[in-house]
Design a protein around this motif. Sequence first.
Motif, PDB file in Angstrom:
ATOM      1  N   UNK A 183     -10.383  45.283   0.261  1.00  0.00           N
ATOM      2  CA  UNK A 183     -10.355  44.107  -0.614  1.00  0.00           C
ATOM      3  C   UNK A 183     -10.672  42.845   0.179  1.00  0.00           C
ATOM      4  N   UNK A 184     -10.147  42.761   1.401  1.00  0.00           N
ATOM      5  CA  UNK A 184     -10.429  41.604   2.259  1.00  0.00           C
ATOM      6  C   UNK A 184     -11.918  41.523   2.594  1.00  0.00           C
ATOM      7  N   UNK A 185     -12.547  42.665   2.788  1.00  0.00           N
ATOM      8  CA  UNK A 185     -13.987  42.691   3.079  1.00  0.00           C
ATOM      9  C   UNK A 185     -14.764  42.197   1.861  1.00  0.00           C
ATOM     10  N   UNK A 186     -14.387  42.693   0.674  1.00  0.00           N
ATOM     11  CA  UNK A 186     -15.061  42.270  -0.558  1.00  0.00           C
ATOM     12  C   UNK A 186     -14.859  40.770  -0.779  1.00  0.00           C
ATOM     13  N   UNK A 241     -17.223  38.900   1.547  1.00  0.00           N
ATOM     14  CA  UNK A 241     -18.596  38.999   1.057  1.00  0.00           C
ATOM     15  C   UNK A 241     -18.803  38.109  -0.169  1.00  0.00           C
ATOM     16  N   UNK A 242     -17.816  38.099  -1.056  1.00  0.00           N
ATOM     17  CA  UNK A 242     -17.919  37.290  -2.271  1.00  0.00           C
ATOM     18  C   UNK A 242     -17.900  35.804  -1.938  1.00  0.00           C
ATOM     19  N   UNK A 243     -17.108  35.431  -0.954  1.00  0.00           N
ATOM     20  CA  UNK A 243     -17.086  34.033  -0.525  1.00  0.00           C
ATOM     21  C   UNK A 243     -18.465  33.613  -0.023  1.00  0.00           C
ATOM     22  N   UNK A 244     -19.108  34.517   0.694  1.00  0.00           N
ATOM     23  CA  UNK A 244     -20.458  34.242   1.184  1.00  0.00           C
ATOM     24  C   UNK A 244     -21.417  34.026   0.012  1.00  0.00           C
ATOM     25  N   UNK A 297     -25.748  39.883   8.033  1.00  0.00           N
ATOM     26  CA  UNK A 297     -24.726  38.902   8.388  1.00  0.00           C
ATOM     27  C   UNK A 297     -23.343  39.526   8.526  1.00  0.00           C
ATOM     28  N   UNK A 298     -23.062  40.521   7.696  1.00  0.00           N
ATOM     29  CA  UNK A 298     -21.725  41.124   7.680  1.00  0.00           C
ATOM     30  C   UNK A 298     -21.581  42.305   8.635  1.00  0.00           C
ATOM     31  N   UNK A 299     -22.707  42.859   9.076  1.00  0.00           N
ATOM     32  CA  UNK A 299     -22.656  44.035   9.939  1.00  0.00           C
ATOM     33  C   UNK A 299     -22.375  45.319   9.183  1.00  0.00           C
TER      34      UNK A 299
END
Length: 272
Positions: free
Chosen positions: A155-158, A161-164, A180-182
Amino acid sequence: MQILPSPLLVPYIKNYTVVTIEKNLDNEVFYPSGYVDLIINISGGAAATIINGKRKDTPSVELLGHLTLPTRLTVAKGTSVLIVRIYPHASALFFSDPLSEFTNYATDMYDVALGENRDLYHKIMEARELTSKISLLESHFLQQLKKNETRLKKVAVVQALSHHILTDNQSFNITALAKDSGLSERYIQKLYQANIGLSPAAFTAVVRFNKSLQMVLHTQESLTTIAYECGYYDQAHFIKEFKKFTGITPSSSRNSLIQNGSDFQQAVNIGF
């Protein structure tokens, strides 16, 4: 009336909102918000959601997933609902099914977990004060959060990504996002379908739509200017995308607000 969640739930729940319908609503446009909404009928009034022409009477407890199709509401005067607005990245912490199962659908939560949701509803209805009803909901969400804590990392990863996506004014580019996220493009796609219920591109389209909607409803900017500001190719592209989500043109939406008001939409706080 909007109430903020407790500190432990602030990262996951935007707010609790009570909406009481002051006049009959018939086939009113419901704009996609980008959030997942848990809707609890606290009045016993009659309501229905019509998604892409398919009607679903509102049950006691309903989960309204992400919407990418034209949606309408029919609600009887006097109906009151308590809405829990959940951030798009956080829904997988509270609901066990892949979130894609709820996309473009109004789900009767008794069909998902009858005993658990029926008991929750009965307790909410027995509580007299709104603060007590929300306290019961908070306890339920905290229990779900504890049960699903193994999902927090994804969830933290999502969320990141969503913030980006939310802060990037450029056109969506999954290749650039992956770089950008790897992370791999395939993994990002799977993360979004499971945790948000939309592809990254579809989520980006909802974000862009909401930005344009705010400008349509709350400014007098021309459609050409709005299209440019929100990253559409041109005015024609903007109108086509707007109609895909709502079934009406931006001009019709603006005129409807001016003529009839939109108390319900304002009460549930459209968009991000």
